[in-house]
Scaffold this motif. Structure first.
Motif, PDB file in Angstrom:
ATOM      1  N   ALA A 111      23.859  47.121  50.078  1.00 13.11           N
ATOM      2  CA  ALA A 111      24.831  46.012  49.819  1.00 13.11           C
ATOM      3  C   ALA A 111      26.131  46.421  50.369  1.00 13.11           C
ATOM      4  N   ASP A 112      26.689  45.506  51.319  1.00 13.67           N
ATOM      5  CA  ASP A 112      28.201  45.653  51.780  1.00 13.67           C
ATOM      6  C   ASP A 112      29.207  45.095  50.916  1.00 13.67           C
ATOM      7  N   ASN A 113      30.579  45.484  51.011  1.00 17.42           N
ATOM      8  CA  ASN A 113      31.414  44.859  50.469  1.00 17.42           C
ATOM      9  C   ASN A 113      31.602  44.940  48.639  1.00 17.42           C
ATOM     10  N   THR A 114      31.034  45.925  48.325  1.00 14.77           N
ATOM     11  CA  THR A 114      30.914  46.106  46.782  1.00 14.77           C
ATOM     12  C   THR A 114      32.226  46.505  46.118  1.00 14.77           C
ATOM     13  N   ASP A 122      40.278  45.239  39.214  1.00 16.77           N
ATOM     14  CA  ASP A 122      41.548  44.728  38.533  1.00 16.77           C
ATOM     15  C   ASP A 122      41.011  44.222  37.394  1.00 16.77           C
ATOM     16  N   LEU A 123      41.266  45.140  36.114  1.00 20.06           N
ATOM     17  CA  LEU A 123      40.709  44.483  34.884  1.00 20.06           C
ATOM     18  C   LEU A 123      41.244  43.561  34.167  1.00 20.06           C
ATOM     19  N   HIS A 124      42.544  43.149  34.581  1.00 18.41           N
ATOM     20  CA  HIS A 124      43.339  42.199  34.008  1.00 18.41           C
ATOM     21  C   HIS A 124      42.974  40.703  34.795  1.00 18.41           C
ATOM     22  N   GLY A 125      42.322  40.573  35.478  1.00 17.55           N
ATOM     23  CA  GLY A 125      41.744  39.320  36.114  1.00 17.55           C
ATOM     24  C   GLY A 125      42.883  38.620  37.038  1.00 17.55           C
ATOM     25  N   LYS A 126      43.908  39.319  37.459  1.00 15.88           N
ATOM     26  CA  LYS A 126      44.806  38.812  38.292  1.00 15.88           C
ATOM     27  C   LYS A 126      44.201  38.280  39.587  1.00 15.88           C
ATOM     28  N   LYS A 127      43.250  39.059  39.975  1.00 16.55           N
ATOM     29  CA  LYS A 127      42.579  38.691  41.408  1.00 16.55           C
ATOM     30  C   LYS A 127      41.186  38.002  41.360  1.00 16.55           C
ATOM     31  N   MET A 128      41.069  37.676  40.034  1.00 18.60           N
ATOM     32  CA  MET A 128      39.479  37.320  39.760  1.00 18.60           C
ATOM     33  C   MET A 128      39.153  35.804  40.572  1.00 18.60           C
ATOM     34  N   ASP A 129      38.377  35.885  41.386  1.00 24.40           N
ATOM     35  CA  ASP A 129      37.879  34.680  41.814  1.00 24.40           C
ATOM     36  C   ASP A 129      36.233  34.638  41.877  1.00 24.40           C
ATOM     37  N   ASP A 130      35.504  33.736  42.311  1.00 27.85           N
ATOM     38  CA  ASP A 130      34.277  33.452  42.172  1.00 27.85           C
ATOM     39  C   ASP A 130      33.559  34.652  43.171  1.00 27.85           C
ATOM     40  N   GLN A 131      34.065  34.994  43.957  1.00 34.27           N
ATOM     41  CA  GLN A 131      33.480  36.152  45.038  1.00 34.27           C
ATOM     42  C   GLN A 131      33.427  37.625  44.265  1.00 34.27           C
ATOM     43  N   THR A 132      34.495  37.729  43.730  1.00 31.26           N
ATOM     44  CA  THR A 132      34.999  38.858  42.986  1.00 31.26           C
ATOM     45  C   THR A 132      34.079  39.065  41.884  1.00 31.26           C
ATOM     46  N   GLN A 133      33.715  38.022  40.960  1.00 32.98           N
ATOM     47  CA  GLN A 133      32.994  37.942  40.068  1.00 32.98           C
ATOM     48  C   GLN A 133      31.650  38.236  40.157  1.00 32.98           C
ATOM     49  N   GLY A 134      30.974  37.461  41.419  1.00 31.39           N
ATOM     50  CA  GLY A 134      29.909  37.786  42.006  1.00 31.39           C
ATOM     51  C   GLY A 134      29.544  39.182  42.319  1.00 31.39           C
ATOM     52  N   ILE A 135      30.361  39.987  42.733  1.00 32.74           N
ATOM     53  CA  ILE A 135      30.188  41.357  43.112  1.00 32.74           C
ATOM     54  C   ILE A 135      30.223  42.011  41.718  1.00 32.74           C
ATOM     55  N   LEU A 136      31.241  41.786  40.851  1.00 37.90           N
ATOM     56  CA  LEU A 136      31.272  42.550  39.779  1.00 37.90           C
ATOM     57  C   LEU A 136      30.018  42.670  38.815  1.00 37.90           C
ATOM     58  N   ASP A 137      29.314  41.170  38.974  1.00 37.63           N
ATOM     59  CA  ASP A 137      28.084  41.266  38.157  1.00 37.63           C
ATOM     60  C   ASP A 137      26.981  41.744  38.653  1.00 37.63           C
ATOM     61  N   PHE A 138      27.063  41.814  40.322  1.00 36.07           N
ATOM     62  CA  PHE A 138      25.914  42.682  40.837  1.00 36.07           C
ATOM     63  C   PHE A 138      26.196  44.130  40.657  1.00 36.07           C
ATOM     64  N   ASN A 139      27.391  44.673  40.621  1.00 40.70           N
ATOM     65  CA  ASN A 139      27.610  46.151  40.468  1.00 40.70           C
ATOM     66  C   ASN A 139      27.042  46.713  39.062  1.00 40.70           C
ATOM     67  N   ASP A 140      27.419  45.668  38.129  1.00 40.05           N
ATOM     68  CA  ASP A 140      27.086  45.769  36.613  1.00 40.05           C
ATOM     69  C   ASP A 140      25.368  45.642  36.559  1.00 40.05           C
ATOM     70  N   LEU A 141      24.934  44.814  37.308  1.00 43.95           N
ATOM     71  CA  LEU A 141      23.416  44.795  37.214  1.00 43.95           C
ATOM     72  C   LEU A 141      22.612  45.747  37.800  1.00 43.95           C
ATOM     73  N   VAL A 142      22.875  46.231  38.838  1.00 43.95           N
ATOM     74  CA  VAL A 142      22.426  47.359  39.435  1.00 43.95           C
ATOM     75  C   VAL A 142      22.608  48.758  38.860  1.00 43.95           C
ATOM     76  N   ALA A 143      23.753  48.703  38.225  1.00 37.60           N
ATOM     77  CA  ALA A 143      23.950  50.142  37.495  1.00 37.60           C
ATOM     78  C   ALA A 143      23.158  50.380  36.184  1.00 37.60           C
ATOM     79  N   ARG A 144      22.789  49.099  35.648  1.00 41.99           N
ATOM     80  CA  ARG A 144      21.762  48.974  34.430  1.00 41.99           C
ATOM     81  C   ARG A 144      20.322  49.052  34.853  1.00 41.99           C
ATOM     82  N   ASP A 145      20.029  48.758  35.931  1.00 42.85           N
ATOM     83  CA  ASP A 145      18.552  48.322  36.450  1.00 42.85           C
ATOM     84  C   ASP A 145      17.866  49.692  36.575  1.00 42.85           C
ATOM     85  N   PRO A 146      16.835  49.738  35.763  1.00 43.07           N
ATOM     86  CA  PRO A 146      16.040  51.156  35.582  1.00 43.07           C
ATOM     87  C   PRO A 146      15.007  51.340  36.995  1.00 43.07           C
ATOM     88  N   ARG A 147      14.957  50.174  37.775  1.00 50.27           N
ATOM     89  CA  ARG A 147      13.945  50.356  38.788  1.00 50.27           C
ATOM     90  C   ARG A 147      14.789  50.879  39.855  1.00 50.27           C
TER      91      ARG A 147
END
Length: 166
Positions: A111-114, A122-147
């Motif tokens: 996956a590119d651009n992760t 940016d833990l304070h959300g100053k730069k948070m947008d839908d694209q950034t949130q999508g990448i954060l959600d992806f990074n969190d998901l794959v870090a926890r996925d046992p597969r």
């Protein structure tokens, strides 16, 4: 280099855009029968991409699909040795869920651009947008996925390599 190391026979790319990455992937294919299926949702790019691939020395190894990957991927059938995700950042979680069952055990998802221009830190959300949130959600998901085993390489905008466990 990654393509040569993995030596895939079937590659799936989500997000063709200019066709540059599809050609880079194709240049790394070592086996004569190896192919790439590249999916682009923007139909305005089709004529450009088809001309571009027709003029490329590796264009004959790329099959271009125009449309929604949610409809196209299930129609392709079979499993892929390598999937490259570089499409709408808001939908990276959806893309992962779409392709994971189509990746062979021992196969890879890249996956590119992760790191998304550092916005994911940016833990304070100053730069948070839908694209950034999508990448954060992806990074969190794959870090926890046992597969999968996961590593993020801090190259340019971040590259995540996922190894699908057997």
């Amino acid at each position: 280099m990654l393509v040569r190391m993995i030596r895939p026979k079937r590659v799936l790319e989500l997000g063709t855009y200019s066709g540059y990455s599809a050609q880079c992937l194709a240049e790394g294919l070592l086996d004569d029968d190896a192919i790439i299926h590249s999916i682009e949702i923007e139909d305005e790019l089709e004529d450009f991409l088809r001309r571009h691939f027709a003029e490329s020395p590796v264009g004959n190894r790329i099959t271009l699909h125009i449309g929604d990957c949610n409809e196209i991927v299930p129609q392709l059938g079979g499993e892929f040795d390598l999937v490259f995700i570089d499409a709408n950042k808001r939908q990276y979680v959806d893309y992962f869920n779409l392709v994971i069952d189509h990746v062979k055990p021992g196969g890879f998802i890249i996956a590119d651009n992760t790191l998304w221009d550092g916005k994911v830190t940016d833990l304070h959300g100053k730069k948070m947008d839908d694209q950034t949130q999508g990448i954060l959600d992806f990074n969190d998901l794959v870090a926890r996925d046992p597969r999968v085993e996961t590593v993020i390489l801090p190259l340019r905008d971040g590259l995540t390599i996922l190894y699908k466990k057997a």
